[in-house]
Write a protein that holds these residues in place. Structure first.
Motif, PDB file in Angstrom:
ATOM      1  N   GLU A  18       0.821  -1.208   0.000  1.00  0.00           N
ATOM      2  CA  GLU A  18       0.000   0.000   0.000  1.00  0.00           C
ATOM      3  C   GLU A  18       0.859   1.263   0.000  1.00  0.00           C
ATOM      4  N   ASP A  19       0.338   2.317  -0.627  1.00  0.00           N
ATOM      5  CA  ASP A  19       0.975   3.624  -0.493  1.00  0.00           C
ATOM      6  C   ASP A  19       0.066   4.615   0.236  1.00  0.00           C
ATOM      7  N   LEU A  20      -1.075   4.116   0.741  1.00  0.00           N
ATOM      8  CA  LEU A  20      -2.022   4.953   1.477  1.00  0.00           C
ATOM      9  C   LEU A  20      -2.881   4.058   2.358  1.00  0.00           C
ATOM     10  N   SER A  21      -3.039   4.444   3.608  1.00  0.00           N
ATOM     11  CA  SER A  21      -3.982   3.755   4.494  1.00  0.00           C
ATOM     12  C   SER A  21      -4.631   4.771   5.417  1.00  0.00           C
ATOM     13  N   VAL A  22      -5.880   4.511   5.745  1.00  0.00           N
ATOM     14  CA  VAL A  22      -6.633   5.365   6.668  1.00  0.00           C
ATOM     15  C   VAL A  22      -7.243   4.461   7.731  1.00  0.00           C
ATOM     16  N   SER A  23      -7.018   4.810   8.996  1.00  0.00           N
ATOM     17  CA  SER A  23      -7.462   3.949  10.100  1.00  0.00           C
ATOM     18  C   SER A  23      -8.169   4.765  11.173  1.00  0.00           C
ATOM     19  N   VAL A  24      -9.124   4.123  11.817  1.00  0.00           N
ATOM     20  CA  VAL A  24      -9.785   4.680  13.000  1.00  0.00           C
ATOM     21  C   VAL A  24      -9.518   3.744  14.166  1.00  0.00           C
ATOM     22  N   MET A  25      -9.021   4.304  15.262  1.00  0.00           N
ATOM     23  CA  MET A  25      -8.693   3.516  16.448  1.00  0.00           C
ATOM     24  C   MET A  25      -9.610   3.930  17.592  1.00  0.00           C
ATOM     25  N   GLU A  26     -10.210   2.938  18.231  1.00  0.00           N
ATOM     26  CA  GLU A  26     -11.146   3.182  19.318  1.00  0.00           C
ATOM     27  C   GLU A  26     -10.457   2.975  20.669  1.00  0.00           C
ATOM     28  N   TYR A  27     -10.414   4.060  21.456  1.00  0.00           N
ATOM     29  CA  TYR A  27      -9.915   4.016  22.826  1.00  0.00           C
ATOM     30  C   TYR A  27     -11.089   4.237  23.777  1.00  0.00           C
ATOM     31  N   PRO A  28     -10.966   3.856  25.027  1.00  0.00           N
ATOM     32  CA  PRO A  28     -12.024   4.184  25.986  1.00  0.00           C
ATOM     33  C   PRO A  28     -12.219   5.698  26.063  1.00  0.00           C
ATOM     34  N   GLY A  29     -13.361   6.173  25.620  1.00  0.00           N
ATOM     35  CA  GLY A  29     -13.655   7.604  25.689  1.00  0.00           C
ATOM     36  C   GLY A  29     -13.005   8.452  24.623  1.00  0.00           C
ATOM     37  N   ALA A  30     -12.370   7.849  23.623  1.00  0.00           N
ATOM     38  CA  ALA A  30     -11.677   8.648  22.614  1.00  0.00           C
ATOM     39  C   ALA A  30     -11.535   7.871  21.309  1.00  0.00           C
ATOM     40  N   LEU A  31     -11.338   8.608  20.223  1.00  0.00           N
ATOM     41  CA  LEU A  31     -11.017   8.028  18.925  1.00  0.00           C
ATOM     42  C   LEU A  31      -9.712   8.639  18.426  1.00  0.00           C
ATOM     43  N   ALA A  32      -8.984   7.864  17.629  1.00  0.00           N
ATOM     44  CA  ALA A  32      -7.805   8.376  16.929  1.00  0.00           C
ATOM     45  C   ALA A  32      -7.945   8.047  15.456  1.00  0.00           C
ATOM     46  N   THR A  33      -7.634   8.980  14.597  1.00  0.00           N
ATOM     47  CA  THR A  33      -7.607   8.734  13.160  1.00  0.00           C
ATOM     48  C   THR A  33      -6.156   8.825  12.695  1.00  0.00           C
ATOM     49  N   VAL A  34      -5.724   7.823  11.944  1.00  0.00           N
ATOM     50  CA  VAL A  34      -4.333   7.736  11.499  1.00  0.00           C
ATOM     51  C   VAL A  34      -4.322   7.590   9.981  1.00  0.00           C
ATOM     52  N   THR A  35      -3.653   8.510   9.298  1.00  0.00           N
ATOM     53  CA  THR A  35      -3.465   8.408   7.855  1.00  0.00           C
ATOM     54  C   THR A  35      -1.987   8.196   7.572  1.00  0.00           C
ATOM     55  N   ALA A  36      -1.686   7.108   6.876  1.00  0.00           N
ATOM     56  CA  ALA A  36      -0.315   6.802   6.454  1.00  0.00           C
ATOM     57  C   ALA A  36      -0.254   6.973   4.939  1.00  0.00           C
ATOM     58  N   SER A  37       0.759   7.686   4.451  1.00  0.00           N
ATOM     59  CA  SER A  37       0.767   7.998   3.027  1.00  0.00           C
ATOM     60  C   SER A  37       2.171   8.263   2.519  1.00  0.00           C
ATOM     61  N   VAL A  38       2.412   7.873   1.252  1.00  0.00           N
ATOM     62  CA  VAL A  38       3.582   8.370   0.528  1.00  0.00           C
ATOM     63  C   VAL A  38       3.132   9.055  -0.761  1.00  0.00           C
ATOM     64  N   VAL A  39       1.903   9.605  -0.744  1.00  0.00           N
ATOM     65  CA  VAL A  39       1.383  10.321  -1.912  1.00  0.00           C
ATOM     66  C   VAL A  39       0.990  11.758  -1.576  1.00  0.00           C
ATOM     67  N   HIS A  40       1.374  12.245  -0.403  1.00  0.00           N
ATOM     68  CA  HIS A  40       1.010  13.596   0.018  1.00  0.00           C
ATOM     69  C   HIS A  40       2.127  14.591  -0.286  1.00  0.00           C
ATOM     70  N   HIS A  41       1.879  15.473  -1.242  1.00  0.00           N
ATOM     71  CA  HIS A  41       2.840  16.530  -1.561  1.00  0.00           C
ATOM     72  C   HIS A  41       3.014  17.453  -0.347  1.00  0.00           C
TER      73      HIS A  41
END
Length: 389
Positions: free
Chosen positions: A214-237
């Protein structure tokens, strides 16, 4: 004097060597290893070293005059080299990512425990002031509990990046941008918030048809009482990387920023922010001491100090494993198109390299394989360091 052997003399080894130069008087590079004939000797000449050069890491194992093995190879051999070095009675510092699977991470930890030697995994961004400050700020509680974390691991790599012989395949690189680029930011998230309870992810290859990974991934992580969004990329200028934490009392981030909203009676935000909270957070960050060294030099200084003082390093094998567990869960969620609960168990198909390879998508097939490429390495955003933040 701590005597070092560097295994793998590619681009990242140059960064390690510059760090050892900055720490001269405490360490000496006495051996170099690279499987490409003549490459270790070329490295030795470039840095003016008086040491021995080898083509197999097994040749340094019998040497009793080596205290620390520094693994700077492609990821697929991190575990084997680390385990061999630990079993031969040598301490190890290993470049990121720790290994290609949780099974390999656990084998590395077992070898460390049985040998009684030190094992540290490179996560040099923890030794950058903006990241150190953000971690200390979150731990202080001044901003309150985290409600949302936005992790933007934005990188850009041209099409030829995956032409290098070991890149772009699940077998040798172990993964794409999630494993080999976002590993830095995912390590920071794990350091600051720990493991989530569940991960949902999407994987894609949008611009590199010479790579399986992959050259791009988007993830949502669920924590107790919180969310985290993580974008991994090698296509972002522009590689506009950042970590933003929306907390109860304020938004805080690296590059450093703080914003504290205040409500009107109807709950809408006032134009004027909570200056008292913002000032307290700014004053706390300003009060933190400077770091003697940053980046790789900061971490290798800590590794040398740990050996000199007989203590554990700041970044341990368990830290490296946690990052691999997060990344493995992203790959599982993105491959199965289903949420993944943590922690991952030893019986999980994604626990082993074999299981991962049997389950992940091959977006394209690798179409080129060159042994070396011209150019230097870059390390992404300065996170405001150039502005002195």
């Amino acid at each position: 004097m701590i005597r070092v052997a560097i295994v793998g003399t590619g681009g990242i080894a140059h960064t390690h060597m510059e760090a050892y130069r900055a720490l001269k008087g405490r360490c000496e590079v006495v051996a170099l290893v690279d499987i490409v004939p003549g490459k270790a000797r070329k490295f030795m000449e470039e840095f003016g070293l008086a040491c021995d050069a080898y083509e197999r890491h097994g040749d340094i194992l019998p040497r009793s005059d080596i205290d620390l093995v520094d693994v700077c190879t492609p990821p697929y051999v991190h575990a084997a080299i680390t385990i061999d070095a630990l079993k031969s009675g040598k301490n190890v510092v290993c470049e990121k990512p720790m290994a290609a699977s949780l099974e390999e991470c656990d084998a590395m930890l077992k070898a460390r425990d049985e040998s009684g030697k030190l094992l540290s995994i490179i996560a040099q961004n923890r030794f950058r002031r903006p990241i150190r400050d953000l971690k200390a700020l979150l731990d202080s509680g001044l901003a309150g509990p985290v409600r949302h974390a936005e992790i933007d691991s934005f990188w850009w790599r041209g099409h030829s990046y995956y032409d290098l012989w070991w890149r772009g395949t699940w077998e040798k690189e172990g993964g794409g941008c999630t494993l080999n680029h976002a590993v830095h930011h995912i390590d920071m998230l794990g350091w600051m918030m720990g493991l989530p309870k569940r991960i949902t992810s999407v994987l894609a290859n949008t611009g590199h048809d010479n790579a399986e990974v992959e050259d791009l991934s988007v993830s949502v992580m669920e924590y107790p009482g919180a969310l985290a969004t993580v974008t991994a990329s090698v296509v972002h200028h522009g590689e506009d990387q950042k970590l933003v934490f929306q907390c109860e009392k304020a938004r805080v981030s690296a590059p450093f920023g703080v914003y504290a909203s205040r409500p009107m009676p109807n709950g809408f935000p006032l134009k004027e922010t909570d200056r008292e909270v913002e000032q307290a957070i700014s004053d706390f960050v300003a009060s933190l001491p400077p770091l003697p060294y940053e980046h790789h030099t900061g971490q290798l200084d800590d590794v040398l100090s740990a050996l000199e003082e007989g203590r554990a390093p700041a970044i341990t094998g368990e830290d490296g494993r946690r990052t691999i567990e997060l990344i493995t869960a992203i790959y599982k969620a993105g491959s199965t198109h289903a949420p993944v609960d943590l922690p991952l168990k030893a019986g999980d198909p994604f626990y082993t390299v074999k299981g991962i390879h049997a389950s992940v998508p091959h977006f394209y097939e690798k179409t080129a394989s060159v042994m070396e490429q011209a150019g230097t390495l870059t390390f992404g955003s300065d996170l405001g360091e150039k502005e002195g933040k």
